[in-house]
Scaffold this motif. Sequence first.
Motif, short mmCIF file in Angstrom:
data_model
loop_
_atom_site.label_atom_id
_atom_site.label_comp_id
_atom_site.label_asym_id
_atom_site.label_seq_id
_atom_site.Cartn_x
_atom_site.Cartn_y
_atom_site.Cartn_z
N GLY A 12 0.83 -1.19 0.00
CA GLY A 12 0.00 0.00 0.00
C GLY A 12 0.87 1.25 0.00
O GLY A 12 1.92 1.30 0.65
N VAL A 13 0.44 2.27 -0.73
CA VAL A 13 1.20 3.53 -0.83
C VAL A 13 0.49 4.61 -0.03
O VAL A 13 -0.71 4.84 -0.20
N VAL A 14 1.23 5.25 0.85
CA VAL A 14 0.71 6.39 1.61
C VAL A 14 1.29 7.67 1.00
O VAL A 14 2.51 7.82 0.91
N ASN A 15 0.41 8.56 0.55
CA ASN A 15 0.82 9.83 -0.03
C ASN A 15 0.61 10.94 0.98
O ASN A 15 -0.45 11.03 1.62
N ILE A 16 1.59 11.79 1.13
CA ILE A 16 1.48 12.94 2.02
C ILE A 16 1.84 14.19 1.23
O ILE A 16 2.96 14.30 0.71
N LYS A 17 0.90 15.10 1.14
CA LYS A 17 1.12 16.36 0.44
C LYS A 17 1.62 17.40 1.44
O LYS A 17 1.01 17.62 2.48
N PHE A 18 2.75 18.02 1.13
CA PHE A 18 3.31 19.03 2.02
C PHE A 18 2.57 20.35 1.86
O PHE A 18 2.56 20.94 0.78
N GLU A 19 1.98 20.82 2.93
CA GLU A 19 1.30 22.10 2.96
C GLU A 19 1.74 22.86 4.20
O GLU A 19 1.31 22.50 5.31
N PRO A 20 2.64 23.83 4.08
CA PRO A 20 3.20 24.36 2.85
C PRO A 20 4.28 23.45 2.28
O PRO A 20 4.75 22.52 2.95
N ALA A 21 4.66 23.73 1.04
CA ALA A 21 5.75 22.98 0.41
C ALA A 21 7.04 23.22 1.19
O ALA A 21 7.20 24.23 1.90
N ILE A 22 7.97 22.27 1.07
CA ILE A 22 9.27 22.38 1.74
C ILE A 22 10.28 22.93 0.74
O ILE A 22 10.50 22.34 -0.32
N ILE A 23 10.90 24.04 1.09
CA ILE A 23 11.95 24.63 0.26
C ILE A 23 13.29 24.16 0.81
O ILE A 23 13.65 24.48 1.94
N ALA A 24 14.01 23.36 0.05
CA ALA A 24 15.22 22.74 0.59
C ALA A 24 16.09 22.18 -0.53
O ALA A 24 15.65 22.04 -1.68
N LYS A 25 17.32 21.87 -0.16
CA LYS A 25 18.20 21.10 -1.04
C LYS A 25 18.10 19.61 -0.70
O LYS A 25 18.25 18.76 -1.57
N THR A 26 17.86 19.32 0.56
CA THR A 26 17.93 17.94 1.03
C THR A 26 16.76 17.62 1.95
O THR A 26 16.38 18.44 2.79
N ILE A 27 16.18 16.45 1.75
CA ILE A 27 15.07 15.95 2.57
C ILE A 27 15.49 14.61 3.17
O ILE A 27 16.09 13.77 2.49
N SER A 28 15.14 14.39 4.44
CA SER A 28 15.41 13.09 5.05
C SER A 28 14.15 12.58 5.75
O SER A 28 13.35 13.35 6.27
N LEU A 29 13.99 11.25 5.72
CA LEU A 29 12.86 10.57 6.37
C LEU A 29 13.41 9.73 7.51
O LEU A 29 14.33 8.93 7.31
N HIS A 30 12.84 9.91 8.72
CA HIS A 30 13.34 9.24 9.92
C HIS A 30 12.25 8.35 10.51
O HIS A 30 11.26 8.86 11.05
N PRO A 31 12.39 7.03 10.41
CA PRO A 31 11.39 6.12 10.98
C PRO A 31 11.29 6.26 12.50
O PRO A 31 12.31 6.37 13.19
N ILE A 32 10.07 6.27 12.99
CA ILE A 32 9.81 6.33 14.43
C ILE A 32 9.32 4.97 14.94
O ILE A 32 9.77 4.46 15.95
N THR A 33 8.37 4.38 14.21
CA THR A 33 7.90 3.02 14.54
C THR A 33 7.88 2.20 13.25
O THR A 33 7.81 2.75 12.15
N TRP A 34 7.89 0.87 13.41
CA TRP A 34 7.96 0.00 12.23
C TRP A 34 7.41 -1.37 12.57
O TRP A 34 7.23 -1.72 13.73
N ASN A 35 7.16 -2.14 11.52
CA ASN A 35 6.67 -3.51 11.66
C ASN A 35 7.81 -4.48 11.36
O ASN A 35 8.33 -4.50 10.23
N ASN A 36 8.21 -5.26 12.35
CA ASN A 36 9.27 -6.28 12.24
C ASN A 36 10.66 -5.69 12.02
O ASN A 36 11.57 -5.92 12.80
N HIS A 37 10.86 -4.94 10.94
CA HIS A 37 12.17 -4.38 10.66
C HIS A 37 11.97 -3.11 9.83
O HIS A 37 11.03 -3.00 9.05
#
Length: 278
Positions: free
Chosen positions: A120-145
């Motif tokens: 399944g795909v989860v889409n998240i629209k940034f409001e407001p948009a993020i103005i950046a050179k670099t974006i990072s995603l940091h997991p907080i919780t997860w299933n198994n691994h």
Amino acid sequence: MMMNEEIKGIPCLAFSSVVTRSSSDFDSDHGIKNSILNFKFSRNTKCDGSEGWRSGSNDKNQYVIAASSGIQRFVGISIQGRGDADEWVSSFLIRYSLDNKRWYEYKNGQVFNGNIDRNGVVNIKFEPAIIAKTISLHPITWNNHISLRWELYTDDEVCSFPQIQMGNVSIGDKTLSNNKGPIEYSRCVTFDKPFVGAPCVSLGIKYFDFSKESGQNRCAVEAKNITNKGFEVIFKRFSNDNLINDCSIDFVAFWKGDDYIPSDNEFKNPSLFLYNKK
């Protein structure tokens, strides 16, 4: 912020417009190269490895990161689990940087809901948009691994921000030439094109002196209330005897990326942060 709404934008990972890396990889078959949304390994060979990125460690210090060569306007993100195992990220936060030196948490560290299954795909629209050179995603919780596939989206607006602008500002009238007038007088300067952040402003002079029959007189000039769109120039005389007919001051404004910290108001009102399309 809108979840599971269709994101209209240009996919960065699919078009290789960003460079991706990770905090750690489980092994070479579970690397960041497998993290593109909907990635599937070849059924005829085992060379492609797993269907998704899998972290080397299972802790909150893990992340995936995407870096562009210039400032982009990121409008959304999609996240998906690992396609060949019951492993996915169920919640995460987003960080970003304009210069890869200072990092900021989007929405003051808001934790976003992630996946509940493999594909399944989860889409998240940034409001407001993020103005950046670099974006990072940091997991907080997860299933198994910790495992994921993802995509970032930019729009077609070119984020071309100036590094330096020059100009001049004058009193423009005889407000300070009257001994019954104010001691201080301000003039607003609007940049021809907004900077990405609040710039440093240097004025051609700080004080200027002039002579009158009553003696030597001094006036001061100062830049205040500097934003990415402009600033105020304060012309100040030190007494009612210091009468000024007019004066013109040159200025230089330049942006130092590592000194910029976006305000909460800019997060809430992206029009304060971006120049308008013409």
